[in-house]
Write a protein that holds these residues in place. Structure first.
Motif: not given
Length: 434
Positions: A137-165
């Motif tokens: 469970k400790d690993y599952r909880d940490l993995r859920s948080i790190t993957r959620s963070r990765e998803a937010l970072v990817n979403a932020r990168s898409k927004l930045k690319n749209q501004i560049h465009q």
């Protein structure tokens, strides 16, 4: 009449058969978002099928059904996150077998939920399922948080690319002058452009002196204005980026708290060049218990960072990496490898990258090769309980920030609201408080 005690010797084969007989009643479940179809089979010819809901009442009924028929094992496919609640409710009662959907794929034409559940049960009965790893469970909880963070970072990168465009559509080439268009100086320039400031007013107020010295290049890159529609698009994306930044900070704080339970392992992983706190937490979360692997090669194979091999008629061919396992682990390892390749220090790992680059001529191949090497090094360091050491490399150990979990900041009303939305009935009882 004399009665003599008789000693019966049981050979190992008979013991094994007796153990198999104790587990001769098994259950296979074909799970979906809203329901599951379960089949109980046995070597004596027993066959039962039922359908249960995937809500709390349905899972409790499924658990009772399994236990009442004295099932010893329950096998399910690793379908998204649907198997988590089933595992949680059965964990301490029966042996739970998580099957890789790729390994038990149905190759027959006819396919129904009932046939799938029966097929899984028969595979389980005959020990044809290789159980997948279930992280603690400790690993599952940490993995859920790190993957959620990765998803937010990817979403932020898409927004930045749209501004560049949008900026490129206005003939504003800010990224050709500033490395980070969304850093302190880059954000200042964009905000002033949205306010309609002139280029001279913008340059005079730039926080960084290094960027101010690029005044001629900035005048060349910014010769056009921004119309009202483009201003609206950029402002909307900037607001979304600010919102995501706040959420990422919250997850960073929670990650720094969760990794404290792996403090010794964290120090070892952080000693490796190119690894920061977030990447170290991601590596530990995705790896889980590294003692599950016999050697580093098995670990690299598990995460699909080894070349595919095809042999026929005595000819051996190797191809691209298999890409099996966690894509999140491969992504973070490649990022670490790229960070090592860009360092100015003469490290052994960087020299390895340059050798592979010279031989292959492709940076991506060299980065993947270095990523695998880094993973193998981390495995050996964790097994030997040693930190990475190199005479030319003196890494400053990052300090783990002492943060308060956002969960602990929730007041009573917020907790009640959260539980109510999850479908629970909550009553406040303040007797004896204060």
């Amino acid at each position: 009449m004399n009665v003599h005690a008789r000693v019966i010797d049981i050979c190992p084969y008979q013991i094994r058969e007796k153990m198999n007989a104790e587990k001769e009643i098994v259950c296979g479940a074909d799970i979906h978002r809203d329901f599951l179809v379960a089949t109980i089979v046995s070597r004596s010819g027993l066959k039962l099928q039922e359908r249960f809901g995937m809500n709390q009442d349905g899972l409790v009924a499924f658990k009772s059904w399994v236990l009442n028929h004295k099932c010893k094992r329950v096998a399910v496919e690793s379908t998204g996150s649907y198997w988590y609640p089933i595992f949680s409710i059965l964990e301490e009662h029966v042996e739970f077998v998580l099957a890789n959907a790729y390994q038990i794929k149905n190759i027959e034409c006819k396919k129904t939920d009932r046939l799938d559940s029966e097929r899984i049960a028969i595979y389980c009965l005959n020990n044809l399922i290789k159980p997948s790893r279930i992280y603690p469970k400790d690993y599952r909880d940490l993995r859920s948080i790190t993957r959620s963070r990765e998803a937010l970072v990817n979403a932020r990168s898409k927004l930045k690319n749209q501004i560049h465009q949008v900026l490129s559509a206005c003939c504003i080439k800010l990224s050709s002058v500033i490395t980070d268009s969304f850093g302190k100086s880059g954000r200042y320039i964009i905000d002033r452009l949205l306010e309609g400031k002139t280029i001279d007013e913008i340059i005079s107020g730039i926080p960084s002196k290094k960027i101010r010295n690029k005044a001629d290049e900035l005048r060349e890159a910014i010769k056009n204005g921004i119309d009202s529609v483009q201003v609206l698009l950029i402002k909307t994306n900037l607001d979304a980026i600010d919102y995501l930044n706040e959420k990422i900070k919250i997850l960073d704080a929670e990650i720094s708290i969760k990794v404290k339970s792996f403090e010794e392992d964290l120090k070892i992983v952080l000693s490796v060049p190119g690894v920061g706190l977030t990447s170290a937490a991601t590596i530990l979360a995705e790896m889980g218990d590294y003692r599950d692997f016999q050697n580093a090669d098995k670990l690299a194979m598990y995460f699909g960072i080894v070349p595919s091999v095809y042999q026929s008629a005595g000819k051996l061919r190797t191809g691209k990496i298999t890409k099996r396992g966690s894509k999140h682990m491969r992504r973070i390892l490649v990022e670490v490898a790229k960070a090592i390749s860009k360092t100015k220090k003469d490290l052994k790992l960087k020299r390895f990258f340059l050798r592979v680059l010279k031989r292959s001529g492709k940076k991506n191949i060299a980065a993947v090769a270095l990523a695998r090497k880094v993973l193998c090094i981390i495995y050996h360091l964790l097994m030997k309980r040693e930190e990475y050491q190199e005479p030319e490399f003196n890494k400053t150990k990052p300090k783990i920030p002492s943060c308060v979990s956002p969960i602990s900041k929730m007041d009573i009303e917020e907790m009640i609201t959260t539980l109510s939305r999850a479908g629970y009935m909550v009553e406040k009882d303040l007797k004896g408080c204060g």
